[in-house]
Design an enzyme around this catalytic site. Structure first.
Site, mmCIF file in Angstrom:
data_model
loop_
_atom_site.group_PDB
_atom_site.id
_atom_site.type_symbol
_atom_site.label_atom_id
_atom_site.label_comp_id
_atom_site.label_asym_id
_atom_site.label_seq_id
_atom_site.Cartn_x
_atom_site.Cartn_y
_atom_site.Cartn_z
ATOM 1 N N CYS A 159 -85.851 -60.998 56.890
ATOM 2 C CA CYS A 159 -85.384 -59.975 55.963
ATOM 3 C C CYS A 159 -84.466 -60.588 54.899
ATOM 4 C CB CYS A 159 -84.622 -58.841 56.641
ATOM 5 S SG CYS A 159 -85.546 -58.019 57.915
ATOM 6 N N ARG A 200 -88.291 -64.588 53.034
ATOM 7 C CA ARG A 200 -87.579 -64.310 54.280
ATOM 8 C C ARG A 200 -88.247 -63.220 55.097
ATOM 9 N NH1 ARG A 200 -82.384 -66.159 54.501
ATOM 10 N NH2 ARG A 200 -81.930 -64.566 56.041
ATOM 11 N N TRP A 247 -88.946 -58.099 57.431
ATOM 12 C CA TRP A 247 -89.787 -58.744 58.443
ATOM 13 C C TRP A 247 -89.555 -57.914 59.703
ATOM 14 C CZ3 TRP A 247 -89.358 -61.232 63.211
ATOM 15 C CH2 TRP A 247 -90.461 -62.021 63.585
ATOM 16 N N ASN A 259 -80.213 -56.802 58.111
ATOM 17 C CA ASN A 259 -80.969 -57.953 58.594
ATOM 18 C C ASN A 259 -80.394 -58.307 59.953
ATOM 19 O OD1 ASN A 259 -82.288 -60.408 58.940
ATOM 20 N ND2 ASN A 259 -80.850 -61.531 57.648
ATOM 21 N N GLY A 260 -81.264 -58.386 60.985
ATOM 22 C CA GLY A 260 -80.790 -58.705 62.333
ATOM 23 C C GLY A 260 -81.366 -57.718 63.334
ATOM 24 N N GLU A 294 -96.815 -81.821 63.702
ATOM 25 C CA GLU A 294 -96.513 -81.274 62.377
ATOM 26 C C GLU A 294 -97.812 -80.959 61.619
ATOM 27 O OE1 GLU A 294 -94.216 -79.907 61.055
ATOM 28 O OE2 GLU A 294 -94.309 -80.160 58.893
ATOM 29 N N LYS A 301 -98.774 -77.148 60.476
ATOM 30 C CA LYS A 301 -98.999 -76.765 59.067
ATOM 31 C C LYS A 301 -100.309 -75.992 58.937
ATOM 32 C CE LYS A 301 -95.371 -77.743 57.160
ATOM 33 N NZ LYS A 301 -94.742 -77.414 58.369
ATOM 34 N N GLU A 327 -99.887 -72.442 60.491
ATOM 35 C CA GLU A 327 -99.051 -71.459 59.798
ATOM 36 C C GLU A 327 -99.579 -71.049 58.441
ATOM 37 O OE1 GLU A 327 -94.910 -72.374 59.290
ATOM 38 O OE2 GLU A 327 -95.284 -74.446 58.809
ATOM 39 N N HIS A 366 -107.763 -85.806 79.480
ATOM 40 C CA HIS A 366 -107.266 -85.045 80.632
ATOM 41 C C HIS A 366 -107.517 -83.549 80.479
ATOM 42 C CE1 HIS A 366 -105.557 -88.618 82.381
ATOM 43 N NE2 HIS A 366 -104.987 -88.903 81.210
ATOM 44 N N LYS A 377 -89.233 -67.340 56.581
ATOM 45 C CA LYS A 377 -88.688 -68.697 56.463
ATOM 46 C C LYS A 377 -87.486 -68.935 57.386
ATOM 47 C CE LYS A 377 -88.073 -72.550 53.655
ATOM 48 N NZ LYS A 377 -89.085 -73.453 54.201
HETATM 49 O O1 M6R Z 1 -84.516 -73.512 59.274
HETATM 50 P P1 M6R Z 1 -84.958 -74.308 60.458
HETATM 51 O O2 M6R Z 1 -85.230 -75.721 60.138
HETATM 52 O O3 M6R Z 1 -84.031 -74.167 61.617
HETATM 53 O O4 M6R Z 1 -86.348 -73.643 60.882
HETATM 54 C C1 M6R Z 1 -87.015 -74.032 62.044
HETATM 55 C C2 M6R Z 1 -88.415 -73.492 62.059
HETATM 56 O O5 M6R Z 1 -88.407 -72.102 62.023
HETATM 57 C C3 M6R Z 1 -89.236 -74.017 60.886
HETATM 58 O O6 M6R Z 1 -89.279 -75.408 60.854
HETATM 59 C C4 M6R Z 1 -90.679 -73.480 60.936
HETATM 60 O O7 M6R Z 1 -91.345 -74.031 62.020
HETATM 61 C C5 M6R Z 1 -91.358 -73.764 59.606
HETATM 62 N N1 M6R Z 1 -92.011 -72.607 59.131
HETATM 63 C C6 M6R Z 1 -92.321 -74.888 59.686
HETATM 64 O O8 M6R Z 1 -93.047 -75.084 58.522
#
Ligand code: M6R
Length: 612
Positions: free
Chosen positions: A2, A27, A77, A103-104, A485, A489, A492, A508, A607
């Site tokens: 949010c 956000r 969100w 937010n929260g 990673e 990517k 997501e 395995h 984010k």
């Molecule tokens: O702000 P942060 O680095 O603590 O966030 C951690 C994860 O939420 C963040 O890396 C998330 O996995 C990203 N969307 C990855 O691209």
């Protein structure tokens, strides 16, 4: 999770708030709304959808609201309650006295709701937020500070609240516990937002609310209070980021722009923390050498992509010296484990946003045990920056795309140097290793530039394989964090099934999934593990899986093992992942683009993950 924005001043609130919401849309973006004040009347406009659609709705509001001088806004969100117009913020109390965005998560919302419903107050939404809104209206008897103090005492859970009282035209109230909130004032106007990037076009001097603080915004300035109602003095923090840095420029997506900024991130990191062939972090690392020497174990703690950055750091540490016991954990687990703590332990928390709820909780746990803590974050003034005694700022600038790219680069650059500084201070880093790694690091930005110039090649491969049923990313040792990673990517931003495996683990179980529709992306640099990894690649090939190899320039034979190869410049083996991450990011980006995904705002994500 949010984004919220409040404004009171002499400008047009509608435009300022909508612009601020658009900047914070990453956000959360399932629904959005705004409340604008005209004298004692306040009008709400809310929609399920994006800020761009809210703009159209606001344009249809009566003219006097378009000219409004104060208002609040929200981009959501969803946590509690479905994605509907009714559940979208702002919320209004039954008596119309309080209009609020949040937010929260209000953890005791059910109890509050039951109590207020028992008193005859009717609720309209399924949200936890409405409990705070109705309760505040119930508590408010003309004294806003008293009501806010009582509200803060009554709420459990996390909140950043921004509030308008119908009978207080020139005031916006806000309060913070557990969710970020930043406040500013300039030129007869005051502002608040979840994220500093929403305020940079007005001022670079920002007041970050601490846990348990509230503020009242008026056109002429801001006053701060503790939750006990006692006034507080606060000094602003100067943020050097430019608002231009948070714009997309000529790029179609923020993510693509941010991928392209990585050579500069690495240049800045190296310039800030090295001297020719040696690491020099003494000025930024505020941890005395005698403490560093005393440390017997290091905990590396983070979430998501930041967690993969810590895995890389762990790998570098192990490669350079094994005398110190180091462990890596995701923050959501660390915070609930019975971890060792105390004066002989150093915990390093990595979070680009500095607001991830699990990472903050993990850091608080470590601090409560007397553990020495270092935070690595990209956001000066963020919660982790303010709570942890030592912060190293990554030099990535604002990152808007939900998928972390350049902040990962900032993190791994800093972590590599931090690991070396720690080992150096303990007297166990050989001069040879130090010069070898720093020398090779200096070549990274130019190599990154050259990889970015070959984007067309990677784009063609992404288009070729975008129709695959799934993806396996495999590699060994320093490449394992990158397999994670690369897979993350794709998940997501392209929503495609993608798995990461240490190459030796394929046989395995996962190998059973392979056929001609599943692409294997294998990270095979020219190191001592090349042959071993190629054997694993051969096993995959024998099951008809197409193979995309990421290999080192000069390894002509690699072509014989794969359908396609992306060659990367040769660097010291610990640093191969620093280069390999770029083709992985570009590959995911172009797969997602081919599939016409919403790359900067992928579905279901936000984010900053400020809820547990
Ligand atoms: O702000 P942060 O680095 O603590 O966030 C951690 C994860 O939420 C963040 O890396 C998330 O996995 C990203 N969307 C990855 O691209």
């Amino acid at each position: 999770m949010c984004g919220i924005m409040g404004y009171v001043g002499s400008g047009k609130a509608s435009g300022i708030i909508l612009n601020g919401l658009a900047r914070q849309e990453y956000r959360g973006y399932d629904s959005t709304g705004i409340a604008l004040r005209c004298d004692k009347e306040i009008k709400n406009a809310k929609i399920v959808g994006r800020v761009s659609e809210l703009v159209k709705l606001v344009e249809k509001m009566p003219r006097e609201y378009l000219e409004a001088r104060s208002g609040i806004g929200h981009t959501r969100w969803a946590t509690h309650g479905g994605v509907t117009v009714t559940n979208a913020h702002p919320h209004e109390s039954e008596d119309g006295m309080v209009i609020l965005v949040h937010n929260g998560i209000i953890e005791n919302s059910r109890e509050i709701r039951a109590d207020l419903e028992g008193r005859g107050i009717k609720f309209k939404t399924e949200t936890d937020t409405e409990a705070a809104c109705q309760l505040l209206a119930h508590l408010y008897k003309g004294d806003a500070l008293a009501a806010m103090t009582e509200l803060a005492r009554s709420l459990a859970g996390a909140f950043a609240l921004v509030i308008m009282f119908r009978d207080r035209p020139d005031e916006i109230w806000c309060a913070r516990r557990g969710s970020p909130l930043v406040v500013a004032n300039s030129d007869e106007a005051s502002y608040c937002a979840s994220d500093p990037t929403a305020l940079l076009e007005f001022t670079h001097d920002l007041f970050f609310l601490e846990e348990g603080e509230m503020a009242v915004l008026k056109p002429g300035g801001v006053s701060f209070f503790g939750f006990d109602g006692v006034p507080r003095d606060k000094a602003p923090i100067h943020l050097s980021w430019d608002s231009i840095m948070a714009d997309k420029g000529q790029y179609e997506h923020f993510m693509r722009k941010e991928i392209g900024e990585q050579p500069d991130v690495m240049r800045l990191t190296i310039d800030a923390h090295t001297d020719v062939t040696s690491v020099s972090m003494e000025k930024s690392l505020n941890l005395p050498k005698d403490i560093i020497k005393r440390i017997r174990r290091i905990h590396l703690v983070a979430c998501g992509t930041s967690h993969y950055a810590t895995l890389l750091a762990w790998n570098i540490m192990e490669s350079l010296d094994c005398e110190i016991e180091a462990s890596v954990d995701v923050a959501s687990e660390y915070r609930y484990r019975n971890v060792h703590g105390g004066d002989d332990t150093l915990a390093i928390f990595v979070s680009q946003s500095g607001e991830t709820a699990d990472t903050l909780a993990a850091a608080r746990l470590a601090r409560s045990k007397g553990t020495h803590c270092i935070a690595i974050t990209n956001v000066r003034g963020s919660t982790i920056d303010r709570e942890v005694e030592n912060t190293l700022l990554s030099l990535a600038g604002p990152e808007i795309g939900v998928a972390a790219t350049k902040t990962f680069m900032g993190q791994i650059g800093l972590l590599a140097l931090l690991v070396m500084q720690i080992l150096k201070d303990r007297g166990v880093l050989s001069a040879n290793d130090e010069a070898r790694i720093i020398g090779s690091m200096r070549t990274l930005p130019a190599h990154m530039d050259s990889i970015l110039e070959r984007e067309g090649e990677i784009r063609a491969l992404a288009e070729k394989y975008a129709g695959s049923r799934g993806f396996f990313f495999i590699g060994r040792r320093e490449c394992v964090p990158l397999t994670m990673e690369g897979a993350l990517k794709l998940k997501e931003i392209a929503y495609l099934p993608s798995e990461a495996y240490a190459a030796g683990e394929m046989k395995h179980g996962p190998i059973a999934m392979l056929d001609e529709h599943l692409l294997v992306v294998a990270l095979v640099p020219n190191t001592d593990l090349r042959e071993k990894t190629l054997s694993n690649v051969a096993e995959c090939r024998a099951r008809n899986a197409p193979i995309l190899l990421i290999s080192t320039e000069g390894d002509a034979e690699a072509r014989e093992h794969a359908d396609d190869v992306i060659y990367l410049p040769s660097v010291e083996r610990e640093l191969f992942p620093f280069l390999a991450v770029i083709p992985l990011q570009l590959f995911a980006y172009h797969v997602a683009r081919t599939l016409k995904r919403d790359i900067d705002m992928p579905r279901n994500l936000a984010k900053s993950v400020t809820v547990e």
